[in-house]
Design an enzyme around this catalytic site. Structure first.
Site, PDB file in Angstrom:
ATOM      1  N   CYS A 157      25.041 -17.476 -12.053  1.00 51.42           N
ATOM      2  CA  CYS A 157      24.053 -16.945 -12.989  1.00 51.42           C
ATOM      3  C   CYS A 157      22.745 -17.732 -12.881  1.00 51.42           C
ATOM      4  O   CYS A 157      22.656 -18.889 -13.316  1.00 51.42           O
ATOM      5  CB  CYS A 157      24.601 -17.012 -14.416  1.00 51.42           C
ATOM      6  SG  CYS A 157      23.533 -16.212 -15.619  1.00 51.42           S
ATOM      7  N   GLU A 240      15.322  -4.114  -9.237  1.00 50.00           N
ATOM      8  CA  GLU A 240      15.927  -5.348  -8.735  1.00 50.00           C
ATOM      9  C   GLU A 240      15.641  -5.543  -7.248  1.00 50.00           C
ATOM     10  O   GLU A 240      15.206  -6.615  -6.810  1.00 50.00           O
ATOM     11  CB  GLU A 240      17.436  -5.329  -8.970  1.00 50.00           C
ATOM     12  CG  GLU A 240      18.146  -6.550  -8.412  1.00 50.00           C
ATOM     13  CD  GLU A 240      19.660  -6.489  -8.557  1.00 50.00           C
ATOM     14  OE1 GLU A 240      20.317  -7.511  -8.277  1.00 50.00           O
ATOM     15  OE2 GLU A 240      20.172  -5.422  -8.931  1.00 50.00           O
ATOM     16  N   ARG A 241      15.871  -4.520  -6.454  1.00 56.52           N
ATOM     17  CA  ARG A 241      15.733  -4.680  -5.010  1.00 56.52           C
ATOM     18  C   ARG A 241      14.286  -4.793  -4.575  1.00 56.52           C
ATOM     19  O   ARG A 241      13.971  -5.506  -3.621  1.00 56.52           O
ATOM     20  CB  ARG A 241      16.471  -3.531  -4.309  1.00 56.52           C
ATOM     21  CG  ARG A 241      17.970  -3.684  -4.477  1.00 56.52           C
ATOM     22  CD  ARG A 241      18.778  -2.478  -4.110  1.00 56.52           C
ATOM     23  NE  ARG A 241      20.187  -2.732  -4.470  1.00 56.52           N
ATOM     24  CZ  ARG A 241      21.130  -1.821  -4.533  1.00 56.52           C
ATOM     25  NH1 ARG A 241      20.844  -0.564  -4.258  1.00 56.52           N
ATOM     26  NH2 ARG A 241      22.367  -2.153  -4.873  1.00 56.52           N
ATOM     27  N   ARG A 266      -0.087 -28.832  17.087  1.00 54.42           N
ATOM     28  CA  ARG A 266       0.877 -29.675  17.801  1.00 54.42           C
ATOM     29  C   ARG A 266       0.709 -29.522  19.318  1.00 54.42           C
ATOM     30  O   ARG A 266       0.698 -28.401  19.842  1.00 54.42           O
ATOM     31  CB  ARG A 266       2.293 -29.261  17.396  1.00 54.42           C
ATOM     32  CG  ARG A 266       3.420 -29.885  18.201  1.00 54.42           C
ATOM     33  CD  ARG A 266       3.617 -31.327  17.879  1.00 54.42           C
ATOM     34  NE  ARG A 266       4.853 -31.816  18.479  1.00 54.42           N
ATOM     35  CZ  ARG A 266       5.137 -33.100  18.616  1.00 54.42           C
ATOM     36  NH1 ARG A 266       4.279 -34.009  18.185  1.00 54.42           N
ATOM     37  NH2 ARG A 266       6.286 -33.482  19.164  1.00 54.42           N
ATOM     38  N   GLN A 277       3.611 -19.123  26.530  1.00 57.84           N
ATOM     39  CA  GLN A 277       3.968 -17.710  26.380  1.00 57.84           C
ATOM     40  C   GLN A 277       5.170 -17.508  25.471  1.00 57.84           C
ATOM     41  O   GLN A 277       5.208 -16.558  24.680  1.00 57.84           O
ATOM     42  CB  GLN A 277       4.245 -17.090  27.759  1.00 57.84           C
ATOM     43  CG  GLN A 277       4.473 -15.576  27.703  1.00 57.84           C
ATOM     44  CD  GLN A 277       4.807 -15.003  29.064  1.00 57.84           C
ATOM     45  OE1 GLN A 277       5.887 -15.253  29.587  1.00 57.84           O
ATOM     46  NE2 GLN A 277       3.874 -14.241  29.637  1.00 57.84           N
ATOM     47  N   GLY A 339      10.584 -27.705  15.822  1.00 58.22           N
ATOM     48  CA  GLY A 339      11.441 -28.776  16.299  1.00 58.22           C
ATOM     49  C   GLY A 339      11.928 -29.658  15.162  1.00 58.22           C
ATOM     50  O   GLY A 339      12.233 -29.191  14.068  1.00 58.22           O
ATOM     51  N   GLY A 340      11.979 -30.955  15.410  1.00 60.05           N
ATOM     52  CA  GLY A 340      12.479 -31.885  14.394  1.00 60.05           C
ATOM     53  C   GLY A 340      11.656 -31.883  13.129  1.00 60.05           C
ATOM     54  O   GLY A 340      12.174 -32.135  12.041  1.00 60.05           O
TER      55      GLY A 340
END
Length: 379
Positions: A157, A240-241, A266, A277, A339-340
């Site tokens: 809930c 709701e949806r 980066r 690519q 990545g990390g």
């Protein structure tokens, strides 16, 4: 293509500006959410309510804006894209719609006026043995003089630990047909006989177990008609949806924007990783999926506005299915591309992924959505 009026465009910009101002930095969000442990900041939500946004779809007679599903989706999409920690808005709007449709005049006035002011609401359906099979409810409300006595357990809930009230669906009669004999009850926060225990999750403090032990409520706590709870639930599926779809559209857009910024800055092998690519193609595919999702969500929202009494099981399920699957794919791919750093809590990528993955489960699993869509084709 999706097109907004000038007023709707201005509304979207106002929400984006608010989110940037109030929750635009990690430090601001951490301060509002106990360092990310909470998904919902009631403090921030009340500020949004003071701008009239919490009551966006509440009728004007109860102090709301009386807007439609398109405006509701704009609010949810922009709030999630803006990283606003107001996760409780979804269950609140879902629950408010049920009160608007079925509560008596006094209860409707009390609850909806509170929503406009920033009250959060919760709806309780699931049980340990009733998840996707939601009609298989056993939490029971027995009739006594002047009211009802409730006993049983509910689970998963959302909002219950900070909600002003809970809309409970309980069994009031046992028949051969499990969809019959269900009733909605208004349970104010702090009602004696109700115990709320949080469930630890990957997402933080969000969902709860509810335990009812001889919990007494008056006859006035019944929302709608006794025994008509299943039909009342079905009447709210469009809302709701759409709510879930719009929220996850915003999450996907936020994840895309964060990822784009990261891969543009980066550098590896002497150049921004976004220029490879493999990255360009992946981002192109994701951008296309997000745009398809946006078109579908707002097409369904407009259809619901144009036909307010019409159930849209196929369209609403498609919107929920598409938006949550797109959000999940986007956030998982974001982690791979980052990545990390995508795994580090320094960035929002891991939090967005956790929220996106569970979105394919709550509000009717995506397997159930596919089943509903298939049935509309006679399968």
């Amino acid at each position: 293509m999706v097109s907004f009026t000038d007023e709707q465009t201005a509304f979207a910009k106002a929400i984006a500006d608010f989110c940037q101002r109030e929750a635009g930095t990690r430090e601001q969000r951490d301060a509002l959410t106990d360092n990310g442990a909470e998904l919902h900041s009631q403090e921030l939500y009340v500020k949004m309510a003071q701008l009239g946004w919490a009551g966006i779809v509440v009728p004007e007679e109860f102090g709301g804006a009386g807007a439609g599903n398109v405006e509701m989706c704009i609010l949810l999409q922009e709030a999630m894209r803006g990283n606003a920690p107001i996760g409780g808005i979804g269950p609140t709007l879902i629950t408010a719609a049920a009160y608007e449709k079925f509560a008596d005049d006094q209860l409707k006035k009390d609850v909806l006026a509170g929503v406009v002011e920033g009250d959060s609401l919760s709806i309780s359906m699931s049980e340990p043995e009733a998840g996707s099979d939601v009609a298989n409810l056993s939490c029971r409300a027995e009739k006594v003089d002047g009211g009802w006595v409730i006993n049983g357990q509910k689970t998963w809930c959302s909002n219950a630990h900070f909600a002003k009230s809970i809309l409970l669906i309980a069994r009031t009669e046992k028949t051969d047909k499990k969809h019959e004999g269900l009733t909605h009850f208004h349970i104010p926060a702090g009602t004696p006989g109700l115990e709320i225990k949080g469930i630890d999750t990957l997402g933080g403090r969000e969902v709860n177990d509810l335990y009812f032990t001889n919990c007494e409520v008056p006859d006035s706590a019944v929302v709608g008609q006794v025994g008509n709870g299943w039909n009342q639930l079905m009447a709210g599926l469009n809302t709701e949806r759409l709510i879930l779809a719009a929220m996850q559209l915003g999450v996907a857009e936020r994840s895309f924007a964060d990822t784009l910024a990261f891969i543009t800055e980066r550098k590896q092998f002497g150049r921004p990783i976004g220029t490879f690519q493999a990255m360009r193609h992946r981002m192109a595919d994701l951008a296309t999926e997000i745009e398809c999702t946006r078109q579908l969500v707002y097409a369904v929202a407009k259809e619901a506005d144009d036909n307010p009494t019409k159930l849209l099981p196929r369209e609403a399920s498609m919107a929920k299915l598409k938006a949550t699957e797109t959000s999940k794919r986007m956030t998982i791919d974001a982690m791979q591309m980052m990545g990390g750093y995508g795994y580090a809590t320094e960035f929002d990528a891991e939090r967005l992924m956790r929220g996106a993955i569970i979105s394919t489960v709550y509000g009717g699993t995506n397997e159930i959505q596919r089943d509903i869509i298939g049935k509309t084709f006679g399968l």
